[in-house]
Design a protein around this motif. Structure first.
Motif, mmCIF file in Angstrom:
data_model
loop_
_atom_site.group_PDB
_atom_site.id
_atom_site.type_symbol
_atom_site.label_atom_id
_atom_site.label_comp_id
_atom_site.label_asym_id
_atom_site.label_seq_id
_atom_site.Cartn_x
_atom_site.Cartn_y
_atom_site.Cartn_z
ATOM 1 N N ASN A 86 -89.801 -3.173 -30.950
ATOM 2 C CA ASN A 86 -89.025 -2.716 -32.106
ATOM 3 C C ASN A 86 -87.767 -3.574 -32.212
ATOM 4 O OD1 ASN A 86 -90.942 -0.687 -32.826
ATOM 5 N ND2 ASN A 86 -90.120 0.571 -31.168
ATOM 6 N N ASP A 87 -86.600 -3.001 -32.123
ATOM 7 C CA ASP A 87 -85.348 -3.757 -32.236
ATOM 8 C C ASP A 87 -84.693 -4.004 -30.885
ATOM 9 O OD1 ASP A 87 -85.649 -3.754 -35.019
ATOM 10 O OD2 ASP A 87 -84.561 -1.871 -35.236
ATOM 11 N N TYR A 88 -85.504 -3.992 -29.822
ATOM 12 C CA TYR A 88 -84.986 -4.178 -28.475
ATOM 13 C C TYR A 88 -85.572 -5.426 -27.833
ATOM 14 C CZ TYR A 88 -82.804 0.387 -28.378
ATOM 15 O OH TYR A 88 -81.984 1.455 -28.631
ATOM 16 N N ASP A 89 -84.739 -6.121 -27.037
ATOM 17 C CA ASP A 89 -85.196 -7.240 -26.216
ATOM 18 C C ASP A 89 -85.571 -6.724 -24.842
ATOM 19 O OD1 ASP A 89 -84.552 -9.084 -28.181
ATOM 20 O OD2 ASP A 89 -82.647 -9.669 -27.251
ATOM 21 N N VAL A 90 -86.639 -7.274 -24.292
ATOM 22 C CA VAL A 90 -86.969 -7.113 -22.883
ATOM 23 C C VAL A 90 -86.586 -8.444 -22.260
ATOM 24 C CG1 VAL A 90 -88.775 -6.694 -21.183
ATOM 25 C CG2 VAL A 90 -88.852 -5.520 -23.412
ATOM 26 N N ARG A 91 -85.571 -8.410 -21.423
ATOM 27 C CA ARG A 91 -85.025 -9.638 -20.833
ATOM 28 C C ARG A 91 -85.209 -9.627 -19.321
ATOM 29 N NH1 ARG A 91 -79.049 -9.544 -23.745
ATOM 30 N NH2 ARG A 91 -79.806 -9.310 -25.884
ATOM 31 N N ILE A 92 -85.401 -10.816 -18.762
ATOM 32 C CA ILE A 92 -85.434 -10.973 -17.315
ATOM 33 C C ILE A 92 -84.317 -11.930 -16.922
ATOM 34 C CG2 ILE A 92 -87.869 -10.425 -16.969
ATOM 35 C CD1 ILE A 92 -88.389 -13.491 -16.850
ATOM 36 N N ALA A 93 -83.848 -11.782 -15.699
ATOM 37 C CA ALA A 93 -82.809 -12.682 -15.211
ATOM 38 C C ALA A 93 -82.888 -12.787 -13.701
ATOM 39 C CB ALA A 93 -81.426 -12.178 -15.621
ATOM 40 N N LYS A 94 -82.470 -13.943 -13.215
ATOM 41 C CA LYS A 94 -82.235 -14.135 -11.789
ATOM 42 C C LYS A 94 -80.733 -13.978 -11.600
ATOM 43 C CE LYS A 94 -86.016 -17.362 -11.112
ATOM 44 N NZ LYS A 94 -86.388 -18.740 -10.725
ATOM 45 N N THR B 267 -77.542 -7.983 -28.244
ATOM 46 C CA THR B 267 -76.513 -7.464 -27.337
ATOM 47 C C THR B 267 -76.025 -8.592 -26.430
ATOM 48 O OG1 THR B 267 -77.514 -5.268 -27.327
ATOM 49 C CG2 THR B 267 -76.049 -5.795 -25.495
ATOM 50 N N PRO B 268 -74.713 -8.842 -26.396
ATOM 51 C CA PRO B 268 -74.185 -9.908 -25.533
ATOM 52 C C PRO B 268 -74.320 -9.557 -24.055
ATOM 53 C CG PRO B 268 -72.536 -9.195 -27.153
ATOM 54 C CD PRO B 268 -73.671 -8.222 -27.211
ATOM 55 N N SER B 269 -74.681 -10.539 -23.253
ATOM 56 C CA SER B 269 -74.859 -10.321 -21.816
ATOM 57 C C SER B 269 -73.549 -10.002 -21.107
ATOM 58 C CB SER B 269 -75.506 -11.544 -21.162
ATOM 59 O OG SER B 269 -74.665 -12.676 -21.313
ATOM 60 N N VAL B 270 -72.428 -10.292 -21.744
ATOM 61 C CA VAL B 270 -71.121 -10.019 -21.150
ATOM 62 C C VAL B 270 -70.421 -8.861 -21.858
ATOM 63 C CG1 VAL B 270 -70.815 -12.332 -20.215
ATOM 64 C CG2 VAL B 270 -70.043 -11.828 -22.545
ATOM 65 N N GLY B 271 -71.156 -8.103 -22.648
ATOM 66 C CA GLY B 271 -70.616 -6.915 -23.282
ATOM 67 C C GLY B 271 -69.653 -7.193 -24.411
ATOM 68 N N PRO C 63 -66.346 -16.479 -15.415
ATOM 69 C CA PRO C 63 -66.481 -17.600 -14.476
ATOM 70 C C PRO C 63 -67.589 -18.538 -14.956
ATOM 71 C CG PRO C 63 -67.452 -15.597 -13.568
ATOM 72 C CD PRO C 63 -66.828 -15.224 -14.881
ATOM 73 N N ASP C 64 -67.599 -19.743 -14.436
ATOM 74 C CA ASP C 64 -68.562 -20.758 -14.869
ATOM 75 C C ASP C 64 -70.014 -20.353 -14.642
ATOM 76 O OD1 ASP C 64 -66.523 -22.397 -15.725
ATOM 77 O OD2 ASP C 64 -66.471 -23.580 -13.877
ATOM 78 N N HIS C 65 -70.292 -19.526 -13.627
ATOM 79 C CA HIS C 65 -71.676 -19.190 -13.296
ATOM 80 C C HIS C 65 -72.259 -18.074 -14.170
ATOM 81 C CE1 HIS C 65 -69.649 -16.051 -10.968
ATOM 82 N NE2 HIS C 65 -70.797 -15.391 -11.002
ATOM 83 N N VAL C 66 -71.475 -17.497 -15.090
ATOM 84 C CA VAL C 66 -71.960 -16.427 -15.955
ATOM 85 C C VAL C 66 -72.166 -16.972 -17.359
ATOM 86 C CG1 VAL C 66 -71.394 -14.202 -16.998
ATOM 87 C CG2 VAL C 66 -70.874 -14.614 -14.593
ATOM 88 N N ASP C 67 -73.374 -16.809 -17.876
ATOM 89 C CA ASP C 67 -73.751 -17.290 -19.198
ATOM 90 C C ASP C 67 -73.501 -16.199 -20.224
ATOM 91 O OD1 ASP C 67 -74.944 -18.613 -21.341
ATOM 92 O OD2 ASP C 67 -76.981 -18.359 -20.608
ATOM 93 N N ALA C 68 -72.619 -16.454 -21.184
ATOM 94 C CA ALA C 68 -72.379 -15.512 -22.284
ATOM 95 C C ALA C 68 -73.430 -15.777 -23.360
ATOM 96 C CB ALA C 68 -70.980 -15.681 -22.851
ATOM 97 N N THR C 69 -74.419 -14.897 -23.450
ATOM 98 C CA THR C 69 -75.559 -15.137 -24.348
ATOM 99 C C THR C 69 -76.109 -13.804 -24.846
ATOM 100 O OG1 THR C 69 -77.764 -16.138 -24.498
ATOM 101 C CG2 THR C 69 -77.171 -15.175 -22.394
ATOM 102 N N THR C 70 -76.898 -13.881 -25.897
ATOM 103 C CA THR C 70 -77.661 -12.712 -26.353
ATOM 104 C C THR C 70 -79.111 -12.867 -25.899
ATOM 105 O OG1 THR C 70 -78.025 -13.741 -28.503
ATOM 106 C CG2 THR C 70 -76.163 -12.209 -28.323
ATOM 107 N N GLY C 71 -79.326 -13.730 -24.918
ATOM 108 C CA GLY C 71 -80.665 -13.975 -24.370
ATOM 109 C C GLY C 71 -81.226 -15.291 -24.872
ATOM 110 N N HIS C 72 -81.828 -16.032 -23.968
ATOM 111 C CA HIS C 72 -82.470 -17.300 -24.309
ATOM 112 C C HIS C 72 -83.960 -17.087 -24.471
ATOM 113 C CE1 HIS C 72 -78.834 -19.550 -23.412
ATOM 114 N NE2 HIS C 72 -78.729 -18.864 -22.292
ATOM 115 N N PRO C 73 -84.593 -17.852 -25.360
ATOM 116 C CA PRO C 73 -86.059 -17.744 -25.460
ATOM 117 C C PRO C 73 -86.712 -18.149 -24.135
ATOM 118 C CG PRO C 73 -85.150 -19.091 -27.230
ATOM 119 C CD PRO C 73 -84.040 -18.829 -26.270
#
Length: 131
Positions: free
Chosen positions: A28-36, A107-111, A118-128
């Protein structure tokens, strides 16, 4: 999005970046995201949405700032937890983890409110997800 089954193991093997979620599919209007993830994210909050976490591998800690005070929840592999909207939180994984998140598309990954990034945190709404 793919109309074929998606192997989460293969999807996770397709990238190395930490704290940089990939969109596996949409519901629907939701992302299913995975992350390391490894180390610490940042304190942040989602004002208008809950945030769902499922630990696929490893162990995730989520520090929460709630009206009753600060606490940390520990999520071992296979555990789920939902951070309620408006609750400031900071995920961290001292030994690394692989996680699945379920949240509204865009939804932004950093709220909506967060500390300096910090440099190791990616500010994103999710990458393909690479196919």
């Amino acid at each position: 999005m793919s109309n074929e089954p998606i192997s989460l193991a293969k999807a996770l093997a397709s990238f190395d970046a930490l704290w940089s979620p990939r969109i596996v599919t949409r519901v629907n209007d939701y992302d299913v995201r995975i992350a390391k993830v490894a180390g610490e994210h940042v304190w942040h909050v989602h004002d208008d949405t809950d945030e769902f976490f499922l630990v696929l591998d490893g162990e995730l800690h989520i520090a929460l700032r709630e009206p009753a005070g600060e606490r940390t929840v520990l999520l071992p592999q296979g555990a789920v937890f939902t951070v309620p909207r408006g609750v400031e939180h900071k995920p961290h994984a001292p030994s690394g983890a692989a996680i699945l998140m379920f949240e509204p598309t865009g939804t932004p990954s950093v709220g909506d409110r967060h500390d300096d990034l910090p440099d190791h945190v990616d500010a994103t709404t999710g990458h393909p997800l690479a196919t």
